[in-house]
Design a protein around this motif. Structure first.
Motif, PDB file in Angstrom:
ATOM      1  N   SER A 130       0.820  -1.202   0.000  1.00  0.00           N
ATOM      2  CA  SER A 130       0.000   0.000   0.000  1.00  0.00           C
ATOM      3  C   SER A 130       0.861   1.263   0.000  1.00  0.00           C
ATOM      4  O   SER A 130       0.601   2.216  -0.752  1.00  0.00           O
ATOM      5  CB  SER A 130      -0.927  -0.004   1.217  1.00  0.00           C
ATOM      6  N   LYS A 131       1.911   1.247   0.836  1.00  0.00           N
ATOM      7  CA  LYS A 131       2.800   2.400   0.906  1.00  0.00           C
ATOM      8  C   LYS A 131       3.521   2.605  -0.422  1.00  0.00           C
ATOM      9  O   LYS A 131       3.639   3.735  -0.917  1.00  0.00           O
ATOM     10  CB  LYS A 131       3.818   2.184   2.033  1.00  0.00           C
ATOM     11  N   LEU A 132       3.976   1.502  -1.022  1.00  0.00           N
ATOM     12  CA  LEU A 132       4.719   1.581  -2.271  1.00  0.00           C
ATOM     13  C   LEU A 132       3.820   2.056  -3.413  1.00  0.00           C
ATOM     14  O   LEU A 132       4.216   2.895  -4.238  1.00  0.00           O
ATOM     15  CB  LEU A 132       5.305   0.206  -2.599  1.00  0.00           C
ATOM     16  N   GLU A 133       2.601   1.537  -3.476  1.00  0.00           N
ATOM     17  CA  GLU A 133       1.664   1.952  -4.524  1.00  0.00           C
ATOM     18  C   GLU A 133       1.329   3.432  -4.397  1.00  0.00           C
ATOM     19  O   GLU A 133       1.167   4.143  -5.395  1.00  0.00           O
ATOM     20  CB  GLU A 133       0.391   1.106  -4.449  1.00  0.00           C
ATOM     21  N   GLY A 134       1.219   3.915  -3.148  1.00  0.00           N
ATOM     22  CA  GLY A 134       0.966   5.329  -2.925  1.00  0.00           C
ATOM     23  C   GLY A 134       2.123   6.190  -3.408  1.00  0.00           C
ATOM     24  O   GLY A 134       1.916   7.249  -4.028  1.00  0.00           O
ATOM     25  N   GLU A 135       3.355   5.741  -3.136  1.00  0.00           N
ATOM     26  CA  GLU A 135       4.533   6.477  -3.592  1.00  0.00           C
ATOM     27  C   GLU A 135       4.590   6.518  -5.120  1.00  0.00           C
ATOM     28  O   GLU A 135       4.899   7.558  -5.718  1.00  0.00           O
ATOM     29  CB  GLU A 135       5.801   5.831  -3.042  1.00  0.00           C
ATOM     30  N   ILE A 136       4.293   5.382  -5.751  1.00  0.00           N
ATOM     31  CA  ILE A 136       4.327   5.322  -7.218  1.00  0.00           C
ATOM     32  C   ILE A 136       3.287   6.263  -7.810  1.00  0.00           C
ATOM     33  O   ILE A 136       3.564   7.009  -8.758  1.00  0.00           O
ATOM     34  CB  ILE A 136       4.090   3.872  -7.704  1.00  0.00           C
ATOM     35  N   ALA A 137       2.074   6.235  -7.247  1.00  0.00           N
ATOM     36  CA  ALA A 137       1.011   7.109  -7.746  1.00  0.00           C
ATOM     37  C   ALA A 137       1.391   8.581  -7.590  1.00  0.00           C
ATOM     38  O   ALA A 137       1.155   9.407  -8.488  1.00  0.00           O
ATOM     39  CB  ALA A 137      -0.295   6.817  -7.014  1.00  0.00           C
TER      40      ALA A 137
END
Length: 427
Positions: free
Chosen positions: A71-78
């Motif tokens: 979740s944290k990684l997907e947020g950073e990518i977005a």
């Protein structure tokens, strides 16, 4: 591209690589979860049950930790992708490149790039974890809650569908394709006159007045109802995705191939097909006598006149036409019956080096020679789907209707020739 944009691109690439590793770990945890389910069923004693329970607790903790990292990684990518998109929007060079991609060549390259991305994400498993894909299939399973009962398919799933369409067609990969969101107009320059030699100070002559031709495209609906067993709707999105997109893609593919060849035009709310648009002078007949192959190939001159450069010319025919009329010309034998020439390659058939594509929508004993990139197919960006649970209630199946909008027409009808093979008058 500015240095900051390069750095953002690198960060996005690095985080996506880490996300792919997390997805692999998740697949391993899912496999372990299935094993533990079997172990629960097999556990008999208190000690065995306690041991399994301890592993289940540890597995749940690992899953929770993994979900948090994802979740944290997907947020950073977005966030990084949003920042990069904003920078690109403000960069005049990227704006120019974006404008260029609206042209036919750039549009096709952009689409192929996105399709290649989808293939790569399917290989790593990242595709099934994308928020838009998961959200689409959750809504797909519960389509009644969607306003109006209709669900628009996200672009990434559309790219997957259109990639599979190419697996079920023979003509779709040959034609020029444009993806647009509204009514399209293409400018075609019909002036093929050569440049003029002149003195240094002379003014340059212009081409014929009115050589720019407008070609307008609309968007006609094509749809197909397919049925899905209700048990499949409760299964994983992987199985559902594979089943549904292939059903939709195959239906669209068959409709597109038929329309490219025989579409009846805007009067009948269809694309304009190649055969109805071929000029009368490019429709000829040849007899199936001893000189059939020679006389047939001579008709390529109707398309390749030598006045201007052309792309690859392809022969399209029904499979039976090739087997019944032309196969024997690919097999040369001597007086003793031994093969002395090349054998036909039925996987990649040809006529004296001219590529042959089979299409079962072609009439028997008819052959089209053409430069198929002179047929433009317009794909609308929106494909939608809705469902009904009443059609096959007894069979416990759900009816789904996939709908898309397309248009197409040959922008240069003279780039195609239709040859009809007839029985010889003097056999």
């Amino acid at each position: 591209m500015a240095l900051k944009q390069l750095m953002l691109g690198k960060k996005i690439e690095q985080r996506k690589a880490v996300l792919a590793e997390l997805l692999e770990q998740e697949n391993g945890l899912n496999t372990r979860s299935a094993e533990l389910e079997a172990a629960v069923e097999e556990a008999k004693t208190d000690e065995e049950i306690a041991a399994v329970e301890e592993e289940v607790t540890a597995l749940e903790a690992q899953k929770a930790e993994l979900d948090e990292k994802k979740s944290k990684l997907e947020g950073e990518i977005a966030e990084l992708e949003g920042e990069l998109e904003q920078l690109n929007a403000n960069d005049p060079r990227d704006q120019q490149r974006s404008a260029n991609t609206q042209r036919r060549g750039g549009n096709e390259m952009t689409k192929e790039y996105h399709i290649a991305q989808v293939r790569k994400m399917l290989e790593t498993g990242e595709y099934y974890h994308l928020p838009e894909v998961r959200d689409f299939y959750e809504k797909f399973k519960n389509l009644r809650v969607v306003t109006g009962g209709e669900l628009t398919i996200p672009n990434i799933v559309i790219n997957r569908i259109m990639d599979i369409v190419g697996d079920y067609t023979t003509l779709y990969p040959l034609v020029d394709k444009i993806r647009v969101s509204g009514t399209a107009r293409i400018l075609i320059d019909t002036d093929t006159a050569p440049a003029t030699w002149m003195e240094m100070k002379s003014s340059l002559p212009t081409g014929d007045v009115g050589t720019i031709t407008n070609v307008d495209f609309d968007g006609f609906k094509v749809g197909k109802v397919t049925f899905v067993d209700n048990y499949l709707l409760q299964d994983s999105i992987i199985n559902l995705d594979d089943y549904v997109v292939r059903k939709i893609a195959r239906a669209i593919a068959k409709a597109l191939d038929l329309a490219i060849l025989k579409g009846e035009g805007s009067a009948n709310k269809q694309p304009t097909g190649i055969i109805p648009a071929i000029p009368a002078g490019n429709k000829v007949t040849v007899e199936a006598d001893a000189k059939l192959l020679v006389n047939l190939l001579k008709q390529v001159s109707l398309v390749d006149t030598g006045d201007d450069s052309v792309g690859e010319i392809v022969a399209v025919m029904k499979r039976q036409t090739y087997y019944n009329r032309l196969l024997e010309y690919s097999i040369n034998v001597n007086s003793e019956g031994n093969v002395v020439g090349k054998l036909p390659n039925l996987q990649q058939p040809d006529l004296c080096g001219l590529r042959v594509k089979f299409n079962q929508n072609m009439p028997l004993d008819e052959v089209i020679f053409g430069e198929f990139e002179q047929y433009t197919l317009v794909e609308r960006e929106d494909i939608s789907i809705d469902r009904s649970e009443h059609v096959k209630f007894v069979e416990d199946q759900m009816a789904f209707r996939g709908k898309g909008r397309f248009d197409g027409k040959p922008v240069r009808p003279e780039a195609f020739a239709l040859v009809t093979i007839t029985e010889p008058t003097n056999p």
